[in-house]
Design a protein around this motif. Structure first.
Motif, PDB file in Angstrom:
ATOM      1  N   MET A 148       4.351  -8.354   7.301  1.00 24.41           N
ATOM      2  CA  MET A 148       3.007  -7.879   7.619  1.00 24.41           C
ATOM      3  C   MET A 148       2.766  -6.468   7.080  1.00 24.41           C
ATOM      4  O   MET A 148       1.660  -6.128   6.658  1.00 24.41           O
ATOM      5  N   PHE A 149       3.833  -5.659   7.094  1.00 23.66           N
ATOM      6  CA  PHE A 149       3.699  -4.276   6.636  1.00 23.66           C
ATOM      7  C   PHE A 149       4.368  -4.080   5.275  1.00 23.66           C
ATOM      8  O   PHE A 149       5.003  -3.058   5.016  1.00 23.66           O
ATOM      9  N   SER A 150       4.186  -5.059   4.428  1.00 20.47           N
ATOM     10  CA  SER A 150       4.729  -4.983   3.072  1.00 20.47           C
ATOM     11  C   SER A 150       3.989  -3.921   2.259  1.00 20.47           C
ATOM     12  O   SER A 150       2.758  -3.814   2.340  1.00 20.47           O
ATOM     13  N   PRO A 151       4.710  -3.138   1.462  1.00 18.72           N
ATOM     14  CA  PRO A 151       4.055  -2.142   0.591  1.00 18.72           C
ATOM     15  C   PRO A 151       3.080  -2.776  -0.391  1.00 18.72           C
ATOM     16  O   PRO A 151       2.172  -2.097  -0.894  1.00 18.72           O
ATOM     17  N   ASP A 152       3.249  -4.064  -0.657  1.00 14.58           N
ATOM     18  CA  ASP A 152       2.338  -4.751  -1.576  1.00 14.58           C
ATOM     19  C   ASP A 152       0.913  -4.799  -1.032  1.00 14.58           C
ATOM     20  O   ASP A 152      -0.035  -5.047  -1.785  1.00 14.58           O
ATOM     21  N   ARG A 153       0.767  -4.563   0.269  1.00 12.86           N
ATOM     22  CA  ARG A 153      -0.561  -4.596   0.884  1.00 12.86           C
ATOM     23  C   ARG A 153      -1.246  -3.225   0.856  1.00 12.86           C
ATOM     24  O   ARG A 153      -2.377  -3.087   1.322  1.00 12.86           O
ATOM     25  N   ALA A 154      -0.559  -2.229   0.340  1.00 10.55           N
ATOM     26  CA  ALA A 154      -1.092  -0.863   0.348  1.00 10.55           C
ATOM     27  C   ALA A 154      -2.298  -0.718  -0.578  1.00 10.55           C
ATOM     28  O   ALA A 154      -2.404  -1.398  -1.601  1.00 10.55           O
ATOM     29  N   LYS A 155      -3.194   0.195  -0.192  1.00  9.76           N
ATOM     30  CA  LYS A 155      -4.401   0.445  -0.984  1.00  9.76           C
ATOM     31  C   LYS A 155      -4.279   1.700  -1.841  1.00  9.76           C
ATOM     32  O   LYS A 155      -5.104   1.943  -2.718  1.00  9.76           O
ATOM     33  N   ASN A 156      -3.264   2.512  -1.553  1.00 10.41           N
ATOM     34  CA  ASN A 156      -3.050   3.720  -2.355  1.00 10.41           C
ATOM     35  C   ASN A 156      -1.573   4.094  -2.299  1.00 10.41           C
ATOM     36  O   ASN A 156      -0.791   3.490  -1.550  1.00 10.41           O
ATOM     37  N   SER A 157      -1.185   5.086  -3.087  1.00  6.11           N
ATOM     38  CA  SER A 157       0.230   5.456  -3.195  1.00  6.11           C
ATOM     39  C   SER A 157       0.790   5.993  -1.881  1.00  6.11           C
ATOM     40  O   SER A 157       1.965   5.771  -1.556  1.00  6.11           O
ATOM     41  N   GLN A 158      -0.038   6.696  -1.114  1.00  4.72           N
ATOM     42  CA  GLN A 158       0.423   7.228   0.168  1.00  4.72           C
ATOM     43  C   GLN A 158       0.749   6.093   1.136  1.00  4.72           C
ATOM     44  O   GLN A 158       1.762   6.127   1.837  1.00  4.72           O
ATOM     45  N   GLN A 159      -0.112   5.089   1.163  1.00  2.00           N
ATOM     46  CA  GLN A 159       0.142   3.922   2.008  1.00  2.00           C
ATOM     47  C   GLN A 159       1.382   3.171   1.542  1.00  2.00           C
ATOM     48  O   GLN A 159       2.159   2.683   2.360  1.00  2.00           O
ATOM     49  N   THR A 160       1.558   3.077   0.241  1.00  2.00           N
ATOM     50  CA  THR A 160       2.721   2.372  -0.309  1.00  2.00           C
ATOM     51  C   THR A 160       4.011   2.994   0.203  1.00  2.00           C
ATOM     52  O   THR A 160       4.931   2.294   0.654  1.00  2.00           O
ATOM     53  N   GLU A 161       4.077   4.297   0.151  1.00  2.00           N
ATOM     54  CA  GLU A 161       5.265   5.023   0.599  1.00  2.00           C
ATOM     55  C   GLU A 161       5.505   4.807   2.093  1.00  2.00           C
ATOM     56  O   GLU A 161       6.633   4.547   2.525  1.00  2.00           O
ATOM     57  N   TYR A 162       4.433   4.888   2.868  1.00  2.00           N
ATOM     58  CA  TYR A 162       4.556   4.742   4.321  1.00  2.00           C
ATOM     59  C   TYR A 162       4.977   3.321   4.687  1.00  2.00           C
ATOM     60  O   TYR A 162       5.856   3.116   5.532  1.00  2.00           O
ATOM     61  N   LEU A 163       4.358   2.330   4.035  1.00  2.00           N
ATOM     62  CA  LEU A 163       4.682   0.939   4.340  1.00  2.00           C
ATOM     63  C   LEU A 163       6.098   0.579   3.894  1.00  2.00           C
ATOM     64  O   LEU A 163       6.757  -0.254   4.519  1.00  2.00           O
ATOM     65  N   ALA A 164       6.562   1.196   2.823  1.00  2.00           N
ATOM     66  CA  ALA A 164       7.940   0.955   2.375  1.00  2.00           C
ATOM     67  C   ALA A 164       8.925   1.389   3.460  1.00  2.00           C
ATOM     68  O   ALA A 164       9.917   0.704   3.732  1.00  2.00           O
ATOM     69  N   ILE A 165       8.633   2.522   4.091  1.00  4.20           N
ATOM     70  CA  ILE A 165       9.484   3.015   5.182  1.00  4.20           C
ATOM     71  C   ILE A 165       9.403   2.069   6.377  1.00  4.20           C
ATOM     72  O   ILE A 165      10.427   1.670   6.949  1.00  4.20           O
ATOM     73  N   LEU A 166       8.180   1.698   6.740  1.00  2.00           N
ATOM     74  CA  LEU A 166       7.982   0.837   7.904  1.00  2.00           C
ATOM     75  C   LEU A 166       8.627  -0.532   7.688  1.00  2.00           C
ATOM     76  O   LEU A 166       9.263  -1.084   8.595  1.00  2.00           O
ATOM     77  N   GLN A 167       8.477  -1.068   6.487  1.00  4.79           N
ATOM     78  CA  GLN A 167       9.095  -2.364   6.211  1.00  4.79           C
ATOM     79  C   GLN A 167      10.616  -2.272   6.299  1.00  4.79           C
ATOM     80  O   GLN A 167      11.270  -3.174   6.834  1.00  4.79           O
ATOM     81  N   CYS A 168      11.177  -1.191   5.810  1.00  2.00           N
ATOM     82  CA  CYS A 168      12.631  -1.007   5.891  1.00  2.00           C
ATOM     83  C   CYS A 168      13.105  -0.932   7.339  1.00  2.00           C
ATOM     84  O   CYS A 168      14.202  -1.397   7.668  1.00  2.00           O
ATOM     85  N   VAL A 169      12.281  -0.351   8.204  1.00  2.00           N
ATOM     86  CA  VAL A 169      12.630  -0.286   9.627  1.00  2.00           C
ATOM     87  C   VAL A 169      12.753  -1.695  10.197  1.00  2.00           C
ATOM     88  O   VAL A 169      13.746  -2.034  10.855  1.00  2.00           O
ATOM     89  N   PHE A 170      11.762  -2.536   9.923  1.00  2.00           N
ATOM     90  CA  PHE A 170      11.783  -3.896  10.473  1.00  2.00           C
ATOM     91  C   PHE A 170      12.876  -4.748   9.823  1.00  2.00           C
ATOM     92  O   PHE A 170      13.508  -5.567  10.491  1.00  2.00           O
ATOM     93  N   LEU A 171      13.120  -4.543   8.539  1.00  5.67           N
ATOM     94  CA  LEU A 171      14.210  -5.265   7.882  1.00  5.67           C
ATOM     95  C   LEU A 171      15.562  -4.843   8.448  1.00  5.67           C
ATOM     96  O   LEU A 171      16.469  -5.672   8.609  1.00  5.67           O
ATOM     97  N   THR A 172      15.687  -3.561   8.768  1.00  7.70           N
ATOM     98  CA  THR A 172      16.934  -3.072   9.362  1.00  7.70           C
ATOM     99  C   THR A 172      17.139  -3.668  10.750  1.00  7.70           C
ATOM    100  O   THR A 172      18.253  -4.079  11.102  1.00  7.70           O
TER     101      THR A 172
END
Length: 247
Positions: A148-172
Motif C-alpha cells: 500500500m505504501f510502495s514508493p511507486d505510488r509517490a507523486k514527487n521525489s520527497q514522497q518517494t523517499e518517505y514511502l521507501a522508508i515506510l515500505q522498508c519498515v513494513f517489510l522488516t
C-alpha cells in the motif's frame, strides 16, 4: 492412477465421516468440512457438516462461514455478512479467557475486515484493522501495508523517499514475523518455506535501500521505527501512517 486416486479419496472421506459420527467431536467435523471444501469439493456435504457445527455455536465454524461469504465460494458473495461474522468473532475471541490461544484467529479476522474495508475505500476502519492484525504479528497485514505504501505510488521525489522508508519498515516487520513463525514451528518443510520468504523480504529491503539510495541516517530511522513497534510502542507508527494519509 486416476482410479487409485479416487479410491484413496473415497477411503479418506469414509474414514473422516466415521470418526466424526463416532466421536461427535466438533474438531473432527471441522476436518470433514475442510475436506469437502479443499480436497473433494461437495458444497452440499460441506454445508451439511458446517451447519451442524454452527448449530453448536462452534467458533471455528464461523470462521469458515465468513470466508465462504467473503470469497463467494459455494454461496453468493456477501461482504456485509462476512464483515458481520468477522466482527462478532473479534468480539468473542477477545473476550475469551484463553485469548493467547486465539491470537492467530484474531489476526485473521482483523486482516479480513481490513481487506473488506479497503475494497470499500473506507480508510479509517481499514487502517484500524490492519494495525490490529499487525499487533498480532500478521505477516499478511505487514505485506499488504508494504504494498500500500510502495514508493511507486509517490507523486514527487520527497514522497518517494518517505514511502521507501515506510515500505522498508513494513517489510522488516514481515521478516521479523516470518522468523518468529519459523522459530515456533516444529515442521521442517514449513520452517524452510518460512525462511525462504524471510530471505525474500530481506532481499527486497536491500533492493529498496540501493534503489532509492537511502542514507545511513534513513536506515537508522527504519530500525528505530521497527524497534519501537517491537517494544510495544505501536502508536508512533500508527500516527505516522495516519498523518501521511491525511496530508
Amino acid at each position: 492412477m486416476i482410479e487409485k486416486s479416487l479410491h484413496s479419496s473415497e477411503t479418506k472421506e469414509q474414514h473422516l465421516i466415521k470418526i466424526a459420527e463416532q466421536t461427535d467431536e466438533p474438531a473432527c467435523m471441522l476436518v470433514l468440512t475442510d475436506f469437502y471444501l479443499t480436497e473433494q469439493p461437495q458444497p452440499q456435504q460441506l454445508w451439511y457438516w458446517l451447519n451442524k457445527l454452527l448449530a453448536r455455536d462452534y467458533l471455528p465454524a464461523y470462521l469458515v462461514q465468513a470466508q465462504l461469504y467473503l470469497s463467494g465460494n459455494t454461496v453468493e458473495q456477501d461482504l456485509n455478512k462476512a464483515a458481520t461474522i468477522f466482527e462478532q468473532l473479534v468480539e468473542r475471541y477477545s473476550q475469551s479467557e484463553n485469548i493467547e490461544t486465539n491470537l492467530h484467529q484474531l489476526a485473521f479476522c482483523h486482516l479480513s475486515l481490513a481487506r473488506i474495508s479497503h475494497s470499500r475505500r473506507h480508510t479509517a476502519p481499514m487502517l484500524m484493522h490492519y494495525f490490529y492484525a499487525l499487533q498480532f504479528d500478521s505477516v499478511e497485514a505487514a505485506e499488504d501495508l508494504a504494498d500500500m505504501f510502495s514508493p511507486d505510488r509517490a507523486k514527487n521525489s520527497q514522497q518517494t523517499e518517505y514511502l521507501a522508508i515506510l515500505q522498508c519498515v513494513f517489510l522488516t516487520l514481515s521478516a521479523v514475523f516470518l522468523q518468529q513463525q519459523s522459530d515456533d514451528s516444529n515442521d521442517e518443510p514449513q520452517q524452510q518455506t518460512l525462511l525462504q520468504h524471510y530471505a525474500e523480504r530481506k532481499n527486497q529491503i536491500q533492493e529498496n535501500i540501493h534503489r532509492y539510495q537511502l542514507t545511513a541516517s534513513q536506515r537508522d530511522d527504519i530500525r528505530q521505527r521497527v524497534r519501537l513497534w517491537n517494544e510495544g510502542e505501536h502508536q508512533y507508527l500508527m500516527e505516522e501512517v495516519v498523518s501521511y494519509i491525511n496530508n
